[in-house]
Design a protein around this motif. Structure first.
Motif, PDB file in Angstrom:
ATOM      1  N   UNK A 237      33.404  24.342  73.946  1.00  0.00           N
ATOM      2  CA  UNK A 237      33.958  24.352  72.589  1.00  0.00           C
ATOM      3  C   UNK A 237      35.455  24.050  72.647  1.00  0.00           C
ATOM      4  N   UNK A 238      36.138  24.647  73.638  1.00  0.00           N
ATOM      5  CA  UNK A 238      37.571  24.414  73.800  1.00  0.00           C
ATOM      6  C   UNK A 238      37.877  22.951  74.072  1.00  0.00           C
ATOM      7  N   UNK A 239      37.061  22.328  74.911  1.00  0.00           N
ATOM      8  CA  UNK A 239      37.240  20.904  75.222  1.00  0.00           C
ATOM      9  C   UNK A 239      37.123  20.065  73.955  1.00  0.00           C
ATOM     10  N   UNK A 240      36.130  20.378  73.112  1.00  0.00           N
ATOM     11  CA  UNK A 240      35.939  19.627  71.865  1.00  0.00           C
ATOM     12  C   UNK A 240      37.118  19.819  70.916  1.00  0.00           C
ATOM     13  N   UNK A 241      37.652  21.028  70.867  1.00  0.00           N
ATOM     14  CA  UNK A 241      38.826  21.277  70.014  1.00  0.00           C
ATOM     15  C   UNK A 241      40.007  20.414  70.455  1.00  0.00           C
ATOM     16  N   UNK A 242      40.214  20.349  71.763  1.00  0.00           N
ATOM     17  CA  UNK A 242      41.333  19.566  72.305  1.00  0.00           C
ATOM     18  C   UNK A 242      41.116  18.082  72.029  1.00  0.00           C
ATOM     19  N   UNK A 243      39.887  17.611  72.209  1.00  0.00           N
ATOM     20  CA  UNK A 243      39.570  16.200  71.922  1.00  0.00           C
ATOM     21  C   UNK A 243      39.888  15.860  70.471  1.00  0.00           C
ATOM     22  N   UNK A 244      39.443  16.723  69.560  1.00  0.00           N
ATOM     23  CA  UNK A 244      39.655  16.467  68.128  1.00  0.00           C
ATOM     24  C   UNK A 244      41.136  16.506  67.767  1.00  0.00           C
ATOM     25  N   UNK A 245      41.853  17.467  68.329  1.00  0.00           N
ATOM     26  CA  UNK A 245      43.267  17.631  67.970  1.00  0.00           C
ATOM     27  C   UNK A 245      44.137  16.512  68.507  1.00  0.00           C
ATOM     28  N   UNK A 246      43.838  16.064  69.747  1.00  0.00           N
ATOM     29  CA  UNK A 246      44.706  15.091  70.415  1.00  0.00           C
ATOM     30  C   UNK A 246      44.148  13.668  70.421  1.00  0.00           C
ATOM     31  N   UNK A 247      42.878  13.544  69.989  1.00  0.00           N
ATOM     32  CA  UNK A 247      42.206  12.221  70.010  1.00  0.00           C
ATOM     33  C   UNK A 247      42.213  11.643  71.429  1.00  0.00           C
ATOM     34  N   UNK A 248      41.802  12.473  72.391  1.00  0.00           N
ATOM     35  CA  UNK A 248      41.749  12.036  73.788  1.00  0.00           C
ATOM     36  C   UNK A 248      40.306  12.062  74.277  1.00  0.00           C
ATOM     37  N   UNK A 249      40.089  11.538  75.462  1.00  0.00           N
ATOM     38  CA  UNK A 249      38.744  11.517  76.036  1.00  0.00           C
ATOM     39  C   UNK A 249      38.327  12.922  76.477  1.00  0.00           C
ATOM     40  N   UNK A 250      37.044  13.085  76.723  1.00  0.00           N
ATOM     41  CA  UNK A 250      36.538  14.381  77.189  1.00  0.00           C
ATOM     42  C   UNK A 250      37.154  14.726  78.547  1.00  0.00           C
ATOM     43  N   UNK A 251      37.276  13.728  79.400  1.00  0.00           N
ATOM     44  CA  UNK A 251      37.852  13.965  80.731  1.00  0.00           C
ATOM     45  C   UNK A 251      39.296  14.458  80.618  1.00  0.00           C
ATOM     46  N   UNK A 252      40.065  13.829  79.725  1.00  0.00           N
ATOM     47  CA  UNK A 252      41.464  14.233  79.535  1.00  0.00           C
ATOM     48  C   UNK A 252      41.542  15.644  78.952  1.00  0.00           C
ATOM     49  N   UNK A 253      40.644  15.929  77.997  1.00  0.00           N
ATOM     50  CA  UNK A 253      40.625  17.259  77.377  1.00  0.00           C
ATOM     51  C   UNK A 253      40.302  18.327  78.416  1.00  0.00           C
ATOM     52  N   UNK A 254      39.340  18.034  79.294  1.00  0.00           N
ATOM     53  CA  UNK A 254      38.982  18.979  80.361  1.00  0.00           C
ATOM     54  C   UNK A 254      40.161  19.197  81.309  1.00  0.00           C
ATOM     55  N   UNK A 255      40.852  18.102  81.615  1.00  0.00           N
ATOM     56  CA  UNK A 255      42.003  18.190  82.519  1.00  0.00           C
ATOM     57  C   UNK A 255      43.086  19.105  81.922  1.00  0.00           C
ATOM     58  N   UNK A 256      43.365  18.903  80.633  1.00  0.00           N
ATOM     59  CA  UNK A 256      44.386  19.717  79.966  1.00  0.00           C
ATOM     60  C   UNK A 256      43.985  21.188  79.911  1.00  0.00           C
ATOM     61  N   UNK A 257      42.694  21.431  79.641  1.00  0.00           N
ATOM     62  CA  UNK A 257      42.229  22.817  79.554  1.00  0.00           C
ATOM     63  C   UNK A 257      42.282  23.494  80.923  1.00  0.00           C
ATOM     64  N   UNK A 258      41.888  22.760  81.957  1.00  0.00           N
ATOM     65  CA  UNK A 258      41.955  23.304  83.320  1.00  0.00           C
ATOM     66  C   UNK A 258      43.389  23.607  83.726  1.00  0.00           C
ATOM     67  N   UNK A 259      44.292  22.761  83.264  1.00  0.00           N
ATOM     68  CA  UNK A 259      45.694  22.915  83.635  1.00  0.00           C
ATOM     69  C   UNK A 259      46.343  24.108  82.927  1.00  0.00           C
ATOM     70  N   UNK A 260      46.050  24.267  81.634  1.00  0.00           N
ATOM     71  CA  UNK A 260      46.772  25.266  80.830  1.00  0.00           C
ATOM     72  C   UNK A 260      45.978  26.549  80.578  1.00  0.00           C
ATOM     73  N   UNK A 261      44.660  26.521  80.833  1.00  0.00           N
ATOM     74  CA  UNK A 261      43.803  27.711  80.687  1.00  0.00           C
ATOM     75  C   UNK A 261      43.836  28.298  79.275  1.00  0.00           C
ATOM     76  N   UNK A 262      44.199  27.482  78.299  1.00  0.00           N
ATOM     77  CA  UNK A 262      44.297  27.946  76.913  1.00  0.00           C
ATOM     78  C   UNK A 262      44.193  26.740  75.997  1.00  0.00           C
ATOM     79  N   UNK A 263      43.363  26.848  74.976  1.00  0.00           N
ATOM     80  CA  UNK A 263      43.224  25.740  74.019  1.00  0.00           C
ATOM     81  C   UNK A 263      44.554  25.508  73.317  1.00  0.00           C
ATOM     82  N   UNK A 264      45.191  26.578  72.885  1.00  0.00           N
ATOM     83  CA  UNK A 264      46.470  26.448  72.171  1.00  0.00           C
ATOM     84  C   UNK A 264      47.515  25.736  73.041  1.00  0.00           C
ATOM     85  N   UNK A 265      47.659  26.188  74.281  1.00  0.00           N
ATOM     86  CA  UNK A 265      48.661  25.609  75.169  1.00  0.00           C
ATOM     87  C   UNK A 265      48.318  24.166  75.546  1.00  0.00           C
TER      88      UNK A 265
END
Length: 275
Positions: A237-265
């Motif tokens: 769900x967090x990955x999808x939120x990041x994709x929608x907010x930033x208009x990025x690919x799923x891979x990029x969204x996963x990378x950002x989530x893994x890096x920051x450990x927080x959807x908000x961050x």
């Protein structure tokens, strides 16, 4: 007890001979009665709004929200409190649920625990409760000694109080600063307040905690950006939120989530990179 106080929650059911009815008839009866609950809650919205505003004021200033109850009511308070950290990412000492008889009473009834007028205050004192906090008593009947005793002690210590009860003009509603009285009428099984009364309490608790968390900034738009990433469903769900907010690919969204450990961050840092 006041002469004008009547326990509607204890009045006889509108339905007789339940044991003679088919499963189909029983489910239709229960569903018909359940449909009246939301309308009963709607009639109490002004009371609910007033209490929520006080809760937001106290918690925004660093106070805590305590729910206190017995039996079903106590369990519902604990349920609502326990869902705040994973859903909204707050500490587990922001919303605290207490039940007569302690944690063992969550699963199994503790005999006569709710009849002790001093135990509720003792349970609150274990958390060093103070006037910056707020206490909501959850009692369908409006008469449970465990909660009433705690509320009286809170009042003498200038701690703001509210309640959720399903009988009008109850001792509890009269004792608190911010009462919520939602009258759902007699239960299908006489006196079984785990049914309509419990449903009404759950709906109101949803309103209190959700509105509080939104006002504390724990929701952006309509998204739970501070939720705890405690299972695969929530990570996805967090990955999808990041994709929608930033208009990025799923891979990029996963990378950002893994890096920051927080959807908000992840969203905040992703937006910085895109600027």
């Amino acid at each position: 007890m006041a002469e004008d106080f009547k326990k509607i929650t204890e009045q006889n059911s509108y339905y007789n001979d339940l044991e003679q009815k088919s499963v189909s008839e029983l489910t239709k009866i229960i569903n018909k009665e359940d449909q009246t609950v939301a309308n009963a809650v709607e009639k109490s919205l002004s009371q609910i709004e007033t209490l929520i505003k006080e809760v937001v004021k106290q918690v925004s200033s660093g106070g805590r929200l305590f729910y206190i109850g017995a039996g079903t009511s106590g369990r519902l308070g604990i349920l609502d409190a326990s869902e705040c950290p994973p859903t909204f990412g707050v500490s587990d000492d922001v919303v605290i649920g207490l039940i007569a008889g302690g944690d063992q009473a969550i699963r199994k009834a503790v005999e006569f625990a709710e009849d002790n007028t001093e135990l509720g205050w003792q349970d609150l004192q274990a958390y060093n409760i103070h006037k910056g906090d707020i206490v909501i008593g959850i009692v369908a009947s409006g008469t449970t000694p465990y909660v009433l005793g705690a509320i009286e002690h809170c009042k003498s210590h200038n701690i703001p109080t509210g309640c959720i009860t399903c009988n009008p003009k109850s001792p509890l509603a009269k004792a608190v600063d911010f009462p919520i009285e939602v009258v759902v009428g007699p239960e299908v099984v006489t006196g079984s307040s785990r049914m309509k009364a419990g449903t009404a309490q759950k709906m109101i608790l949803n309103m209190i905690s959700t509105a509080l968390m939104i006002k504390l900034g724990r929701v952006e738009g309509h998204k739970m950006v501070d939720m705890q990433l405690s299972n695969h469903k929530l990570v996805n769900r967090g990955v999808q939120m990041i994709r929608e907010a930033l208009k990025v690919s799923e891979a990029k969204a996963k990378q950002l989530l893994n890096q920051h450990k927080s959807v908000r961050q992840a969203i905040a840092n992703g937006q910085k990179t895109h600027q």
